[in-house]
Motif scaffolding. Sequence first.
Motif, PDB file in Angstrom:
ATOM      1  N   ILE B  39      83.148  29.124  60.470  1.00  0.00           N
ATOM      2  CA  ILE B  39      83.395  29.519  59.350  1.00  0.00           C
ATOM      3  C   ILE B  39      83.273  30.945  58.973  1.00  0.00           C
ATOM      4  N   LEU B  40      84.338  31.548  58.513  1.00  0.00           N
ATOM      5  CA  LEU B  40      84.040  33.017  58.307  1.00  0.00           C
ATOM      6  C   LEU B  40      84.911  33.268  56.775  1.00  0.00           C
ATOM      7  N   PHE B  41      84.019  33.625  55.737  1.00  0.00           N
ATOM      8  CA  PHE B  41      84.849  34.175  54.779  1.00  0.00           C
ATOM      9  C   PHE B  41      85.027  35.440  55.189  1.00  0.00           C
ATOM     10  N   VAL B  42      86.494  35.752  54.732  1.00  0.00           N
ATOM     11  CA  VAL B  42      87.042  37.197  55.303  1.00  0.00           C
ATOM     12  C   VAL B  42      87.506  37.567  53.697  1.00  0.00           C
ATOM     13  N   THR B  43      86.872  38.795  53.356  1.00  0.00           N
ATOM     14  CA  THR B  43      87.197  39.151  52.244  1.00  0.00           C
ATOM     15  C   THR B  43      87.413  40.723  52.116  1.00  0.00           C
ATOM     16  N   ASN B  44      88.447  41.303  51.330  1.00  0.00           N
ATOM     17  CA  ASN B  44      88.504  42.570  51.336  1.00  0.00           C
ATOM     18  C   ASN B  44      87.739  43.419  50.328  1.00  0.00           C
ATOM     19  N   ASN B  45      86.751  42.639  49.759  1.00  0.00           N
ATOM     20  CA  ASN B  45      85.865  43.332  48.652  1.00  0.00           C
ATOM     21  C   ASN B  45      84.746  43.971  49.867  1.00  0.00           C
ATOM     22  N   SER B  46      84.681  45.365  49.411  1.00  0.00           N
ATOM     23  CA  SER B  46      83.831  46.227  50.565  1.00  0.00           C
ATOM     24  C   SER B  46      82.497  46.643  49.535  1.00  0.00           C
ATOM     25  N   THR B  47      82.384  46.274  48.541  1.00  0.00           N
ATOM     26  CA  THR B  47      81.173  46.858  47.701  1.00  0.00           C
ATOM     27  C   THR B  47      79.714  46.152  47.902  1.00  0.00           C
ATOM     28  N   ARG B  48      79.949  44.859  48.067  1.00  0.00           N
ATOM     29  CA  ARG B  48      78.670  44.085  48.273  1.00  0.00           C
ATOM     30  C   ARG B  48      78.578  43.588  49.667  1.00  0.00           C
ATOM     31  N   GLN B  49      77.117  43.439  50.049  1.00  0.00           N
ATOM     32  CA  GLN B  49      76.574  43.183  51.081  1.00  0.00           C
ATOM     33  C   GLN B  49      76.761  41.680  51.454  1.00  0.00           C
ATOM     34  N   PRO B  50      76.795  41.227  52.592  1.00  0.00           N
ATOM     35  CA  PRO B  50      77.299  39.733  52.901  1.00  0.00           C
ATOM     36  C   PRO B  50      76.044  38.778  52.290  1.00  0.00           C
ATOM     37  N   SER B  51      74.676  39.400  52.569  1.00  0.00           N
ATOM     38  CA  SER B  51      73.577  38.610  51.648  1.00  0.00           C
ATOM     39  C   SER B  51      73.959  38.191  50.496  1.00  0.00           C
ATOM     40  N   PHE B  52      74.246  39.310  49.610  1.00  0.00           N
ATOM     41  CA  PHE B  52      74.570  39.066  48.289  1.00  0.00           C
ATOM     42  C   PHE B  52      75.881  37.915  48.019  1.00  0.00           C
ATOM     43  N   ALA B  54      76.701  35.651  50.138  1.00  0.00           N
ATOM     44  CA  ALA B  54      76.083  34.353  50.431  1.00  0.00           C
ATOM     45  C   ALA B  54      75.265  33.758  49.393  1.00  0.00           C
ATOM     46  N   ASP B  55      74.308  34.653  48.670  1.00  0.00           N
ATOM     47  CA  ASP B  55      73.580  33.974  47.462  1.00  0.00           C
ATOM     48  C   ASP B  55      74.497  33.572  46.579  1.00  0.00           C
ATOM     49  N   ASN B  56      75.573  34.416  46.063  1.00  0.00           N
ATOM     50  CA  ASN B  56      76.424  33.887  44.965  1.00  0.00           C
ATOM     51  C   ASN B  56      77.060  32.695  45.130  1.00  0.00           C
ATOM     52  N   LEU B  57      77.348  32.346  46.354  1.00  0.00           N
ATOM     53  CA  LEU B  57      78.136  31.279  46.815  1.00  0.00           C
ATOM     54  C   LEU B  57      77.171  29.982  46.816  1.00  0.00           C
ATOM     55  N   ALA B  58      75.971  30.250  47.051  1.00  0.00           N
ATOM     56  CA  ALA B  58      74.804  29.342  46.930  1.00  0.00           C
ATOM     57  C   ALA B  58      74.597  29.016  45.707  1.00  0.00           C
ATOM     58  N   VAL B  65      75.930  28.923  52.857  1.00  0.00           N
ATOM     59  CA  VAL B  65      76.227  29.574  54.156  1.00  0.00           C
ATOM     60  C   VAL B  65      75.321  30.712  54.500  1.00  0.00           C
ATOM     61  N   SER B  66      75.362  31.358  55.359  1.00  0.00           N
ATOM     62  CA  SER B  66      74.262  32.421  55.642  1.00  0.00           C
ATOM     63  C   SER B  66      75.207  33.688  55.609  1.00  0.00           C
ATOM     64  N   ALA B  67      74.650  34.748  55.386  1.00  0.00           N
ATOM     65  CA  ALA B  67      75.385  36.017  55.413  1.00  0.00           C
ATOM     66  C   ALA B  67      76.145  36.268  56.584  1.00  0.00           C
ATOM     67  N   ASP B  68      75.872  35.431  57.649  1.00  0.00           N
ATOM     68  CA  ASP B  68      76.551  35.755  59.073  1.00  0.00           C
ATOM     69  C   ASP B  68      77.875  35.221  58.987  1.00  0.00           C
ATOM     70  N   ASN B  69      78.411  34.228  57.830  1.00  0.00           N
ATOM     71  CA  ASN B  69      79.408  33.661  57.511  1.00  0.00           C
ATOM     72  C   ASN B  69      80.384  34.348  56.761  1.00  0.00           C
ATOM     73  N   VAL B  70      79.890  35.703  56.272  1.00  0.00           N
ATOM     74  CA  VAL B  70      80.532  36.559  55.356  1.00  0.00           C
ATOM     75  C   VAL B  70      81.250  37.765  56.099  1.00  0.00           C
ATOM     76  N   TYR B  71      82.492  38.095  56.124  1.00  0.00           N
ATOM     77  CA  TYR B  71      83.004  39.490  56.778  1.00  0.00           C
ATOM     78  C   TYR B  71      83.827  40.030  55.743  1.00  0.00           C
ATOM     79  N   THR B  72      83.309  41.358  55.491  1.00  0.00           N
ATOM     80  CA  THR B  72      83.978  42.134  54.364  1.00  0.00           C
ATOM     81  C   THR B  72      84.508  43.178  55.119  1.00  0.00           C
ATOM     82  N   SER B  73      85.484  43.768  54.337  1.00  0.00           N
ATOM     83  CA  SER B  73      86.373  45.105  54.936  1.00  0.00           C
ATOM     84  C   SER B  73      85.284  46.035  55.040  1.00  0.00           C
ATOM     85  N   ALA B  74      84.241  46.101  54.551  1.00  0.00           N
ATOM     86  CA  ALA B  74      83.158  46.953  54.965  1.00  0.00           C
ATOM     87  C   ALA B  74      82.679  46.803  56.617  1.00  0.00           C
TER      88      ALA B  74
END
Lengths: 261, 261
Positions: B39-52, B54-58, B65-74
């Motif tokens: 699973i990879l959440f692929v998001t155009n949002n570059s402003t926030r770090q993956p850990s943030f 993942a925390d918001n999702l939880a 999921v872990s921060a490693d499941n988040v992939y930002t445009s950044a």
Amino acid sequence: MKKYQGYFIDLDGTVYKGKDRIPAAARFIRRLQAAHKTILFVTNNSTRQPSFVADNLAHNHDIHVSADNVYTSALATADYLDGIAGDRRKVYIVGESGLAAALQAKHFELTNDDEEVQPDYVVVGLDTNTNYHKLEQAVLDIRAGARFIGTNGDSNLPNERGMTPGAGSLVKLVEYATQKKPLMVGKPQTTIMKMALQKCHLSVDDVLMVGDNYHTDIEAGINVGMDTLLVYTGLSKPADVKREKVQPTYTVESLDEWSVQ
Amino acid sequence: MKKYQGYFIDLDGTVYKGKDRIPAAARFIRRLQAAHKTILFVTNNSTRQPSFVADNLAHNHDIHVSADNVYTSALATADYLDGIAGDRRKVYIVGESGLAAALQAKHFELTNDDEEVQPDYVVVGLDTNTNYHKLEQAVLDIRAGARFIGTNGDSNLPNERGMTPGAGSLVKLVEYATQKKPLMVGKPQTTIMKMALQKCHLSVDDVLMVGDNYHTDIEAGINVGMDTLLVYTGLSKPADVKREKVQPTYTVESLDEWSVQ
């Protein structure tokens, strides 16, 4: 050569180059003054008030005119809005003191970004102190129904740091974020030219547009049906201008070549 | 239905709507997790770090999921530049902490707007604290030779104030003032998709792109040759999507309809 009663004249590149003088331009202006021609400096710069522009011409370029001889895109915007606004007089601006003063002189009320007042118009001009929040407010106001006006479309402003973003670059941001096309006032659009003619009580056939930039000054003249004089002391180069479909009415290397009839 | 080993999933409009939950999305993620899918959440949002993210999702959406499941445009920008930069590691950014952190984690050195250091790259992303001076610096650096990268082209960002200017609007300003086209990283461009595949060690045939926005999520999949699943819980509407030349591989009203193979 035709006899013109009025001369609309660009500033940077035409009567001075940044901080450098163009002596032939000062001589040209003196000859126009001696012949009692109507002189109007028509400039896309909306940031400064006409009195400041006149002072700069006097102190740094030996050109002596009054503030009334200066017509900025800010004044043209205020005159244009004054003609269509009726009692819809709330305006949100992205702009500097020149734009604010021009609108306030025509009794427009400037809204700010802290209150919940919906403006009737949003005017975007150059503002070197602007920030995301101010641009966001412009976008939200236009999306909520305010009419979108741009003072001028210049992509850049040459200054001591280089080619910095011009009013047109801020307009592009707002245009993309609103998906709305602005009404543009400055050269090469015709609004500033029509308002300038109105101010001078002259018709388009009586005036010659003088400038160094084909894509702003000369196109503004062409678009409004005015004769044009391109002087090669600024941005446009003969080889580039030769490729244009519509040619300037006259071209000179120096304004010394122009004989005032 | 084909069996996919990995799922690239958009966030806003797909797994939540602003602050509102989409319960079917949480169930969908749990089914993917039970089936041991990548699973990879692929998001155009570059402003926030993956850990943030993942925390918001939880905390707000019951998606764990872990921060490693988040992939930002950044992150994609940093990975892309890391692949081409060699020892050219100076970057000037218009962006927030998510972009800065992603580049610094890849050992890029961020230049600022007070020093006279010419960066190798200028990256423009969303920065709600940006101002004229920062954008001017980006323009001057690109005009002086820095390569121009945009994190994503989104014109707007929906928030509590309305449709505020997105990263793409800032990019447009810089593009107009430099007359240079940026390399765009985010969806619908393929760079973010290729970098995401690289990160997961998956090939394009193994992955399904899931999203609510035809013009970002689905086009990103189409552009990179990946199968796509459009879910009608967000921006795109069936009537609009039917008019598109290339259709999504699958469409559903709710992610509950999707059976994980």
